[in-house]
Design an enzyme around this catalytic site. Structure first.
Site, short mmCIF file in Angstrom:
data_model
loop_
_atom_site.label_atom_id
_atom_site.label_comp_id
_atom_site.label_asym_id
_atom_site.label_seq_id
_atom_site.Cartn_x
_atom_site.Cartn_y
_atom_site.Cartn_z
N HIS A 169 10.00 -10.86 6.59
CA HIS A 169 10.96 -9.95 5.94
C HIS A 169 11.96 -9.46 6.97
O HIS A 169 11.57 -8.87 7.96
CB HIS A 169 10.23 -8.77 5.28
CG HIS A 169 9.59 -9.10 3.97
ND1 HIS A 169 9.58 -8.25 2.90
CD2 HIS A 169 8.96 -10.22 3.57
CE1 HIS A 169 8.98 -8.82 1.88
NE2 HIS A 169 8.58 -10.03 2.27
N TYR B 132 11.55 1.31 -1.01
CA TYR B 132 10.96 2.65 -0.92
C TYR B 132 11.91 3.59 -1.66
O TYR B 132 13.08 3.72 -1.27
CB TYR B 132 10.84 3.10 0.53
CG TYR B 132 9.85 2.33 1.37
CD1 TYR B 132 10.19 1.09 1.92
CD2 TYR B 132 8.59 2.84 1.64
CE1 TYR B 132 9.28 0.39 2.71
CE2 TYR B 132 7.68 2.16 2.44
CZ TYR B 132 8.03 0.93 2.96
OH TYR B 132 7.13 0.24 3.75
N LYS C 131 2.14 1.59 8.94
CA LYS C 131 1.73 1.57 10.34
C LYS C 131 0.23 1.43 10.57
O LYS C 131 -0.20 1.18 11.70
CB LYS C 131 2.20 2.86 11.03
CG LYS C 131 3.71 2.93 11.20
CD LYS C 131 4.21 1.87 12.12
CE LYS C 131 5.71 1.68 12.02
NZ LYS C 131 6.09 0.30 12.29
N TYR D 221 10.42 0.93 12.19
CA TYR D 221 9.74 0.14 11.16
C TYR D 221 9.21 -1.18 11.73
O TYR D 221 8.09 -1.59 11.43
CB TYR D 221 10.67 -0.13 9.97
CG TYR D 221 9.96 -0.59 8.72
CD1 TYR D 221 9.80 -1.94 8.44
CD2 TYR D 221 9.41 0.34 7.83
CE1 TYR D 221 9.12 -2.36 7.30
CE2 TYR D 221 8.74 -0.08 6.68
CZ TYR D 221 8.60 -1.43 6.42
OH TYR D 221 7.93 -1.85 5.29
C1 PHB Z 1 1.69 -2.62 0.28
O1 PHB Z 1 2.20 -3.73 0.08
O2 PHB Z 1 0.58 -2.28 -0.19
C2 PHB Z 1 2.45 -1.62 1.14
C3 PHB Z 1 3.61 -2.02 1.78
C4 PHB Z 1 4.30 -1.12 2.58
C5 PHB Z 1 3.84 0.17 2.73
C6 PHB Z 1 2.65 0.58 2.08
C7 PHB Z 1 1.97 -0.32 1.28
O3 PHB Z 1 4.53 1.06 3.51
#
Ligand code: PHB
Ligand code: APR
Length: 393
Positions: free
Chosen positions: A72, A201, A297, A384
């Protein structure tokens, strides 16, 4: 029994540490409370920083990750009906993350350990570390009704937040830092195509939402929910309606819904134990720290702890660098607290904490500022993808 390192816990931390030590000829035994199937049954996120990917490659368990994982190059922050993409690759000079489920990482590590013939004791009861402040540390446990003891040079407590290692440290020798968040994440897994190729998000006045994935036909979604909620309170229809309400209209309109194949509610907390070393016992991963999943994280911090401890033990055994043993905590905690800060910050700007409209406006202003400023975007991106590992030397 005797070995050089006893590892308590066969989750990602314990398995990765055991694998790296074994490849350097450092003998270790893993003692795990649950069965292999139970360990593999835990559904967990898998957003792997480059450092974690590097470590898995060094552990020679990354072949399937490199084949099946998805690179990604960015993710999106959604607020005020907008989508703001954080271009990780452009903002960090080429760094990206890999989406590859933690369960898959654990399976790859378990398979490698089984093939290596290294000893792993599953379904061990009443595991207990002993004499870790002394010169003869050892770990005892019960198996098939018989008590056993493994004598060792060092103990690695890789037994997670609810494990025994941290709880075995005298209260006056450890300081705990904790923040429990006043909400949970309701997660759903569905055999549907993800609504987006990249993670989203979302901040919304109704609460946080996250759109993620496991594969091209396996989606993972979350909505912030009350800590009083139970999964029975959330029908699939209610979940999909709430998720759509928190996403920009064009995204919501193309959301493919379907029956949930897994539905669960998880609490969120920030937690750090200081120090992380007690004589000849080290705490690793979730045994020492927890982050809210908003910053992705958890697994990555476990990996950087493993990197540090593996290199310290490798140099101790190969170069007699006993001076490095006492540096484990300070090296780990410098990176851990920065990741705790980022995870706390992402959680604080994306979730609904109060009905006070002022708080929502401040969050929107913070998101607007950070995503419209080059410096702000770089700030988000470099945290990130993961801050650099500190070399052990
Ligand atoms: C997930 O794919 O479960 C996932 C991805 C990113 C996050 C938290 C959970 O920050
Ligand atoms: N004795 C032996 N094993 C134990 C004990 C005990 N007393 N208590 C717990 N365990 C085992 C658990 O059964 C589990 O398999 O220790 C293991 C700890 O694994 P995790 O909880 O996954 O912790 P860690 O390996 O540090 O991995 C961190 O897992 O929770 C996620 O988000 C977190 O991604 C991060 C990763």
């Amino acid at each position: 029994m005797k070995t050089q390192v006893v590892i308590i816990g066969a989750g990602p931390s314990g398995l990765l540490l055991g694998r790296l030590l074994a490849l350097q000829g450092i003998d270790n035994i893993i003692v795990e409370a649950k069965s292999p199937n139970y360990v593999l049954s835990r559904i967990r996120a898998g957003v792997l920083e480059q450092g974690t990917q590097m470590l898995l490659r060094e552990a020679q368990v990354a072949e399937r990750m490199d084949r099946e994982g998805h690179v990604h190059e960015g993710f999106a922050l959604s607020f005020l009906g907008r989508m703001e993409r954080i271009d990780l690759k452009a903002l960090t000079g080429g760094k990206t993350v890999m989406v590859y489920g933690q369960t898959e990482v654990t399976k790859d590590l378990m398979d490698a350990r089984a093939q290596s013939g290294m000893q792993t004791i599953y379904e061990a009861e009443d595991v207990m570390p002993h004499d870790f402040y002394g010169e003869h540390p050892h770990v005892s446990f019960t198996k098939h009704g018989k008590r056993h003891t493994i004598h060792c040079d060092y103990i690695a407590g890789c037994d997670g937040f609810h494990g025994i290692a941290r709880k075995s440290v005298p209260e006056d020798k450890i300081t705990l830092f904790e923040r429990v968040y006043p909400f949970g994440w309701l997660g759903v897994l569905s055999r549907t195509p993800p609504v987006s190729d990249e993670l989203i998000y979302a901040n919304h006045e109704r609460g946080f939402a996250l759109c993620s994935m496991r594969s091209a036909m396996l989606s993972r979604y979350y909505v912030q929910c009350s800590l009083d909620d139970r999964t029975e309170d959330w029908s699939d229809d209610r979940f999909w309606d709430e998720l759509r309400s928190r996403l920009p209209t064009d995204i919501a309109n193309r959301l493919a819904t379907g029956p949930s194949i897994e539905k669960s509610i998880a609490p969120l907390r920030s937690f750090v134990a200081e120090p992380m070393q007690f004589g000849r016992m080290f705490l690793v991963g979730d045994a020492a720290h927890i982050v809210p999943p908003t910053g992705a994280k958890g697994l990555n911090l476990a990996a950087s702890d493993v990197y540090t401890l593996y290199n310290i033990l490798h140099k101790r055994y190969r170069e007699n660098r006993t001076d490095l043993i006492a540096r484990y905590s300070e090296i780990c905690l410098r990176r851990i607290w920065k990741a705790e800060r980022f995870s706390w910050w992402m959680t604080s700007i994306l979730h609904k904490f109060t009905d006070d409209p002022f708080n929502q406006r401040i969050q929107e202003a913070e998101l607007d500022y950070f995503t419209s400023s080059e410096a702000g975007r770089i700030n988000i991106a470099e945290n990130y993808v993961g801050l650099p590992y500190e070399l052990v030397e």
